[in-house]
Design an enzyme around this catalytic site. Structure first.
Site, PDB file in Angstrom:
ATOM      1  N   GLY A 119       0.856  -1.201   0.000  1.00  0.00           N
ATOM      2  CA  GLY A 119       0.000   0.000   0.000  1.00  0.00           C
ATOM      3  C   GLY A 119       0.881   1.235   0.000  1.00  0.00           C
ATOM      4  N   HIS A 137      -9.302   0.302  18.593  1.00  0.00           N
ATOM      5  CA  HIS A 137      -8.850   1.531  17.925  1.00  0.00           C
ATOM      6  C   HIS A 137     -10.099   2.086  17.244  1.00  0.00           C
ATOM      7  CE1 HIS A 137      -6.527   4.422  15.751  1.00  0.00           C
ATOM      8  NE2 HIS A 137      -6.801   3.900  14.576  1.00  0.00           N
TER       9      HIS A 137
HETATM   10  P1  NAP Z   1      -4.981   6.079   1.044  1.00  0.00           P
HETATM   11  O1  NAP Z   1      -4.068   7.245   0.955  1.00  0.00           O
HETATM   12  O2  NAP Z   1      -6.307   6.146   0.375  1.00  0.00           O
HETATM   13  O3  NAP Z   1      -4.185   4.813   0.471  1.00  0.00           O
HETATM   14  C1  NAP Z   1      -4.819   3.582   0.332  1.00  0.00           C
HETATM   15  C2  NAP Z   1      -3.804   2.568  -0.141  1.00  0.00           C
HETATM   16  O4  NAP Z   1      -4.478   1.311  -0.243  1.00  0.00           O
HETATM   17  C3  NAP Z   1      -3.251   2.874  -1.523  1.00  0.00           C
HETATM   18  O5  NAP Z   1      -1.926   2.396  -1.613  1.00  0.00           O
HETATM   19  C4  NAP Z   1      -4.179   2.071  -2.436  1.00  0.00           C
HETATM   20  O6  NAP Z   1      -3.585   1.701  -3.664  1.00  0.00           O
HETATM   21  C5  NAP Z   1      -4.370   0.822  -1.576  1.00  0.00           C
HETATM   22  N1  NAP Z   1      -5.575   0.112  -1.957  1.00  0.00           N
HETATM   23  C6  NAP Z   1      -6.850   0.572  -1.948  1.00  0.00           C
HETATM   24  N2  NAP Z   1      -7.689  -0.394  -2.372  1.00  0.00           N
HETATM   25  C7  NAP Z   1      -6.911  -1.471  -2.692  1.00  0.00           C
HETATM   26  C8  NAP Z   1      -7.189  -2.773  -3.177  1.00  0.00           C
HETATM   27  N3  NAP Z   1      -8.446  -3.166  -3.465  1.00  0.00           N
HETATM   28  N4  NAP Z   1      -6.158  -3.623  -3.359  1.00  0.00           N
HETATM   29  C9  NAP Z   1      -4.891  -3.241  -3.084  1.00  0.00           C
HETATM   30  N5  NAP Z   1      -4.558  -2.025  -2.613  1.00  0.00           N
HETATM   31  C10 NAP Z   1      -5.564  -1.151  -2.404  1.00  0.00           C
HETATM   32  O7  NAP Z   1      -5.271   5.684   2.573  1.00  0.00           O
HETATM   33  P2  NAP Z   1      -4.320   5.880   3.842  1.00  0.00           P
HETATM   34  O8  NAP Z   1      -4.628   7.174   4.471  1.00  0.00           O
HETATM   35  O9  NAP Z   1      -2.936   5.545   3.461  1.00  0.00           O
HETATM   36  O10 NAP Z   1      -4.910   4.740   4.811  1.00  0.00           O
HETATM   37  C11 NAP Z   1      -4.761   3.377   4.493  1.00  0.00           C
HETATM   38  C12 NAP Z   1      -5.491   2.501   5.530  1.00  0.00           C
HETATM   39  O11 NAP Z   1      -4.872   2.699   6.805  1.00  0.00           O
HETATM   40  C13 NAP Z   1      -6.968   2.869   5.713  1.00  0.00           C
HETATM   41  O12 NAP Z   1      -7.717   1.690   5.963  1.00  0.00           O
HETATM   42  C14 NAP Z   1      -6.952   3.750   6.955  1.00  0.00           C
HETATM   43  O13 NAP Z   1      -8.198   3.767   7.622  1.00  0.00           O
HETATM   44  C15 NAP Z   1      -5.875   3.042   7.765  1.00  0.00           C
HETATM   45  N6  NAP Z   1      -5.251   3.847   8.813  1.00  0.00           N
HETATM   46  C16 NAP Z   1      -5.041   3.228  10.005  1.00  0.00           C
HETATM   47  C17 NAP Z   1      -4.424   3.903  11.046  1.00  0.00           C
HETATM   48  C18 NAP Z   1      -4.187   3.184  12.342  1.00  0.00           C
HETATM   49  O14 NAP Z   1      -3.799   3.818  13.326  1.00  0.00           O
HETATM   50  N7  NAP Z   1      -4.405   1.880  12.403  1.00  0.00           N
HETATM   51  C19 NAP Z   1      -4.019   5.234  10.875  1.00  0.00           C
HETATM   52  C20 NAP Z   1      -4.224   5.832   9.619  1.00  0.00           C
HETATM   53  C21 NAP Z   1      -4.842   5.125   8.590  1.00  0.00           C
HETATM   54  P3  NAP Z   1      -3.835   2.554  -5.008  1.00  0.00           P
HETATM   55  O15 NAP Z   1      -2.974   3.797  -4.856  1.00  0.00           O
HETATM   56  O16 NAP Z   1      -3.359   1.647  -6.070  1.00  0.00           O
HETATM   57  O17 NAP Z   1      -5.290   2.867  -5.080  1.00  0.00           O
END
Ligand code: NAP
Length: 317
Positions: A8, A178
């Site tokens: 990702g 969380h």
């Molecule tokens: P983002 O900027 O939208 O990035 C999403 C990533 O996931 C991109 O690399 C995207 O790839 C990939 N992706 C989306 N759909 C996919 C699929 N079907 N198959 C494979 N890859 C896929 O989001 P973000 O802000 O980085 O957040 C990512 C995740 O982390 C979210 O679920 C968010 O809620 C979570 N998060 C968790 C925490 C925590 O503390 N646990 C904190 C922040 C965020 P493409 O670029 O190719 O679309």
């Protein structure tokens, strides 16, 4: 040699963690894995990062790729792939979408990096941690979710600002989900080694208001700038450097419980653990007040209900 793969890497969290780890210079090889359609973007990010690293004379090795086999030999695989929750989505909607992604990548990790530690970031992270555990088939000490460590950092910040004290003096912890069912452990919070309750005798703190602010912290950031990035990236950096350096720090991560804390079973939740080079060395037993215990049980119930629905969905698909 330490090798880390970020799945990702084209996303906000993925690319920020990559840069954070590169700057720390503790990883020998960093694989930035994305889908093929996002590969050019990741190549651009890597070139930009190299320019910045040259200013600090850091020679980290960053490899952008869409070839899943490039994760072979990884010590740690971080999963940040997945969608973020939109306004019209329930937690279950989000879990339904992201669990398919986590299932698929967990099976890939089992095949190509069977000796790695999996760090799950994708939300809802406690549910996703169980899914990653079940579809990788890894030992539970090797599958770790990030969530409450970030919440704990946020709480530390709120307390430091309120009392106008260096944040390094605040020792506090958030356990449970969380999400809305997080449990701030104010009963065991200390400032400079002194229990919080003594500070409250001299300076008023509206605890309910602060807890509400804590729960809304991510939402507040997302409403203003679209995503959280520095907080999660540094929190993940803490986990990874603790593992890589075998620091044996006590950090709060999501792990699959089998009765270790208050008898809670068959659900992943944030609890304090000792982190080492092999993953979770030990879940640290905690003593909580009765209202905190009840909130922890509520978190367990909520997360388990969602996990069970997702297990059913994935089994039938
Ligand atoms: P983002 O900027 O939208 O990035 C999403 C990533 O996931 C991109 O690399 C995207 O790839 C990939 N992706 C989306 N759909 C996919 C699929 N079907 N198959 C494979 N890859 C896929 O989001 P973000 O802000 O980085 O957040 C990512 C995740 O982390 C979210 O679920 C968010 O809620 C979570 N998060 C968790 C925490 C925590 O503390 N646990 C904190 C922040 C965020 P493409 O670029 O190719 O679309």
């Amino acid at each position: 040699m330490v090798k880390v793969t970020i799945i990702g890497a084209s996303g906000t969290v993925g690319k920020n963690v990559a840069f954070q780890l590169a700057k720390e210079n503790v990883i020998d090889e960093l694989i930035l894995l994305s889908r093929q359609k996002s590969h050019q973007k990741v190549c651009g990010e890597v070139t930009d990062m190299y320019d910045a690293l040259a200013a600090e004379n850091i020679d980290s090795k960053l490899i952008p790729t869409y070839n899943i086999e490039d994760m072979v030999g990884s010590d740690i695989v971080l999963i940040t792939a997945g969608v973020s929750r939109k306004n019209n989505m329930t937690r279950l909607d989000l879990a339904q979408i992201n669990s398919k992604i986590i299932k698929n990548y967990s099976q890939n990790i089992a095949e190509y990096a069977p000796n790695s530690i999996i760090l799950v970031v994708t939300n809802p992270v406690d549910v996703m941690t169980t899914i990653a555990l079940e579809y990788s088939g890894f030992d539970k000490t090797k599958v770790i979710g990030l969530g409450n460590h970030l919440d704990s950092l946020r709480l530390k910040n709120l307390l430091a600002k309120h009392f106008d004290i260096n944040s390094g003096e605040i020792h506090t912890r958030v356990i449970g989900e969380h999400g809305d069912h997080m449990v701030p452990l104010l009963s065991s919070t200390t400032i400079g080694g002194i229990p919080l309750k003594y500070f409250l005798k001299h300076q008023y703190l509206n605890i309910n208001q602060m807890v509400e602010k804590l729960k809304k912290a991510a939402e507040n950031i997302i409403s203003k700038k679209g995503a959280t990035e520095y907080g999660p990236s540094f929190a993940i950096g803490n986990l990874i450097s603790t593992i890589v350096n075998d620091s044996r720090k006590i950090l709060t991560v999501s792990t699959y419980l089998e009765g270790e804390i208050e008898g809670v079973c068959d659900v992943s939740l944030g609890v304090p653990v000792i982190l080492c080079k092999d993953g979770i060395k030990e879940i640290v037993p905690i003593s909580v007040e009765s209202h905190e215990k009840n909130e922890f049980f509520d978190a367990a119930k909520t997360v388990k209900e969602c996990t069970d629905k997702i297990r059913c969905m994935l089994n039938n698909s």
